[in-house]
Motif scaffolding. Structure first.
Motif, PDB file in Angstrom:
ATOM      1  N   LEU A  37      -1.817  -2.250   4.718  1.00  0.00           N
ATOM      2  CA  LEU A  37      -2.499  -2.552   3.456  1.00  0.00           C
ATOM      3  C   LEU A  37      -1.874  -3.736   2.720  1.00  0.00           C
ATOM      4  O   LEU A  37      -2.151  -3.954   1.533  1.00  0.00           O
ATOM      5  N   LEU A  38      -1.049  -4.508   3.402  1.00  0.00           N
ATOM      6  CA  LEU A  38      -0.343  -5.624   2.783  1.00  0.00           C
ATOM      7  C   LEU A  38      -1.281  -6.601   2.080  1.00  0.00           C
ATOM      8  O   LEU A  38      -1.048  -6.978   0.931  1.00  0.00           O
ATOM      9  N   VAL A  39      -2.350  -6.994   2.732  1.00  0.00           N
ATOM     10  CA  VAL A  39      -3.277  -7.964   2.135  1.00  0.00           C
ATOM     11  C   VAL A  39      -3.933  -7.371   0.885  1.00  0.00           C
ATOM     12  O   VAL A  39      -4.050  -8.043  -0.147  1.00  0.00           O
ATOM     13  N   LEU A  40      -4.351  -6.104   0.952  1.00  0.00           N
ATOM     14  CA  LEU A  40      -4.948  -5.457  -0.219  1.00  0.00           C
ATOM     15  C   LEU A  40      -3.936  -5.293  -1.343  1.00  0.00           C
ATOM     16  O   LEU A  40      -4.267  -5.439  -2.518  1.00  0.00           O
ATOM     17  N   SER A  41      -2.698  -5.006  -0.985  1.00  0.00           N
ATOM     18  CA  SER A  41      -1.653  -4.872  -1.994  1.00  0.00           C
ATOM     19  C   SER A  41      -1.434  -6.198  -2.717  1.00  0.00           C
ATOM     20  O   SER A  41      -1.341  -6.242  -3.946  1.00  0.00           O
ATOM     21  N   GLU A  42      -1.370  -7.272  -1.968  1.00  0.00           N
ATOM     22  CA  GLU A  42      -1.201  -8.599  -2.572  1.00  0.00           C
ATOM     23  C   GLU A  42      -2.389  -8.943  -3.463  1.00  0.00           C
ATOM     24  O   GLU A  42      -2.214  -9.463  -4.564  1.00  0.00           O
ATOM     25  N   LEU A  43      -3.601  -8.647  -3.007  1.00  0.00           N
ATOM     26  CA  LEU A  43      -4.798  -8.916  -3.793  1.00  0.00           C
ATOM     27  C   LEU A  43      -4.754  -8.172  -5.127  1.00  0.00           C
ATOM     28  O   LEU A  43      -4.970  -8.772  -6.184  1.00  0.00           O
ATOM     29  N   HIS A  44      -4.448  -6.876  -5.076  1.00  0.00           N
ATOM     30  CA  HIS A  44      -4.439  -6.073  -6.293  1.00  0.00           C
ATOM     31  C   HIS A  44      -3.275  -6.435  -7.226  1.00  0.00           C
ATOM     32  O   HIS A  44      -3.424  -6.374  -8.445  1.00  0.00           O
ATOM     33  N   ALA A  45      -2.155  -6.821  -6.664  1.00  0.00           N
ATOM     34  CA  ALA A  45      -0.980  -7.144  -7.485  1.00  0.00           C
ATOM     35  C   ALA A  45      -1.062  -8.530  -8.109  1.00  0.00           C
ATOM     36  O   ALA A  45      -0.817  -8.686  -9.307  1.00  0.00           O
ATOM     37  N   PHE A  46      -1.408  -9.519  -7.313  1.00  0.00           N
ATOM     38  CA  PHE A  46      -1.293 -10.899  -7.770  1.00  0.00           C
ATOM     39  C   PHE A  46      -2.590 -11.489  -8.317  1.00  0.00           C
ATOM     40  O   PHE A  46      -2.564 -12.287  -9.237  1.00  0.00           O
ATOM     41  N   ARG A  47      -3.713 -11.115  -7.747  1.00  0.00           N
ATOM     42  CA  ARG A  47      -4.972 -11.709  -8.197  1.00  0.00           C
ATOM     43  C   ARG A  47      -5.705 -10.816  -9.196  1.00  0.00           C
ATOM     44  O   ARG A  47      -6.094 -11.256 -10.263  1.00  0.00           O
ATOM     45  N   VAL A  74       0.847   4.231  -2.533  1.00  0.00           N
ATOM     46  CA  VAL A  74       2.145   3.559  -2.373  1.00  0.00           C
ATOM     47  C   VAL A  74       1.954   2.237  -1.647  1.00  0.00           C
ATOM     48  O   VAL A  74       2.528   1.209  -2.038  1.00  0.00           O
ATOM     49  N   GLY A  75       1.146   2.239  -0.600  1.00  0.00           N
ATOM     50  CA  GLY A  75       0.886   1.008   0.150  1.00  0.00           C
ATOM     51  C   GLY A  75       0.239  -0.056  -0.713  1.00  0.00           C
ATOM     52  O   GLY A  75       0.615  -1.232  -0.660  1.00  0.00           O
ATOM     53  N   LEU A  76      -0.723   0.348  -1.523  1.00  0.00           N
ATOM     54  CA  LEU A  76      -1.391  -0.613  -2.401  1.00  0.00           C
ATOM     55  C   LEU A  76      -0.464  -1.114  -3.505  1.00  0.00           C
ATOM     56  O   LEU A  76      -0.638  -2.221  -4.019  1.00  0.00           O
ATOM     57  N   SER A  77       0.524  -0.316  -3.858  1.00  0.00           N
ATOM     58  CA  SER A  77       1.473  -0.679  -4.925  1.00  0.00           C
ATOM     59  C   SER A  77       2.673  -1.467  -4.409  1.00  0.00           C
ATOM     60  O   SER A  77       3.490  -1.922  -5.211  1.00  0.00           O
ATOM     61  N   ASP A  78       2.786  -1.630  -3.120  1.00  0.00           N
ATOM     62  CA  ASP A  78       3.988  -2.198  -2.517  1.00  0.00           C
ATOM     63  C   ASP A  78       4.368  -3.565  -3.079  1.00  0.00           C
ATOM     64  O   ASP A  78       5.530  -3.842  -3.335  1.00  0.00           O
ATOM     65  N   LYS A  79       3.413  -4.446  -3.286  1.00  0.00           N
ATOM     66  CA  LYS A  79       3.713  -5.801  -3.756  1.00  0.00           C
ATOM     67  C   LYS A  79       3.987  -5.886  -5.251  1.00  0.00           C
ATOM     68  O   LYS A  79       4.283  -6.954  -5.770  1.00  0.00           O
ATOM     69  N   TYR A  80       3.899  -4.773  -5.940  1.00  0.00           N
ATOM     70  CA  TYR A  80       4.203  -4.760  -7.364  1.00  0.00           C
ATOM     71  C   TYR A  80       5.709  -4.726  -7.605  1.00  0.00           C
ATOM     72  O   TYR A  80       6.159  -4.947  -8.697  1.00  0.00           O
ATOM     73  N   ARG A  81       6.472  -4.427  -6.590  1.00  0.00           N
ATOM     74  CA  ARG A  81       7.926  -4.254  -6.747  1.00  0.00           C
ATOM     75  C   ARG A  81       8.641  -5.557  -6.613  1.00  0.00           C
ATOM     76  O   ARG A  81       8.328  -6.473  -6.018  1.00  0.00           O
TER      77      ARG A  81
END
Length: 144
Positions: free
Chosen positions: A83-93, A137-144
């Motif tokens: 889910l890395l790409v989705l995590s980045e999308l939700h966190a950064f964009r 957790v996977g979707l939240s990963d890039k928030y850290r």
């Protein structure tokens, strides 16, 4: 962090293998319930003209959410990486508050239990709940 056992993973694969054909309806119902029961989530969709439960945008995005969940089922052995790409999308964009992933997960559990009362056994409930927690957790990963 919630750990998915081999049995949990198989239960999740089997359950979503049965219900996945109704992904559009499940996603729509879960998102519509989220927007009604947790109106603060509407702020992320302020650009939509119609946030009512039957609106085309709610239906479309609910289906998008469910496609992501089904994709996570396919990537169940590495949900965070998958889910890395989705995590980045939700966190950064999109800048979605990660608490909303838990809210949507809860509403998805309610919808699944309502739509599939026979199939949604206590064992399925526990495994799917653990799985959706891992997805959050996977979707939240890039928030850290």
């Amino acid at each position: 962090m919630t750990t998915l056992t081999a049995k949990d993973k198989q239960v999740v694969r089997d359950f979503f293998g049965k219900v996945g054909k109704n992904a559009e309806k499940i996603g729509h119902e879960a998102l519509a319930r989220t927007l009604v029961v947790y109106p603060q989530t509407k702020t992320y969709f302020a650009h939509w003209k119609d946030l009512s439960p039957g609106s085309p945008m709610v239906k479309k995005h609910g289906f998008t959410v469910m496609r992501g969940v089904l994709d996570a089922v396919d990537k169940i052995d590495d949900i965070v990486g998958g889910l890395l790409v989705l995590s980045e999308l939700h966190a950064f964009r999109l800048r979605i508050d990660p608490a909303n992933f838990k809210i949507l997960s809860h509403n998805m559990l309610v919808v699944l239990a309502t739509m599939y009362p026979e199939e949604f056994t206590p064992e399925v409930h526990v495994s799917v709940d653990k799985f959706l927690a891992r997805v959050a957790v996977g979707l939240s990963d890039k928030y850290r």
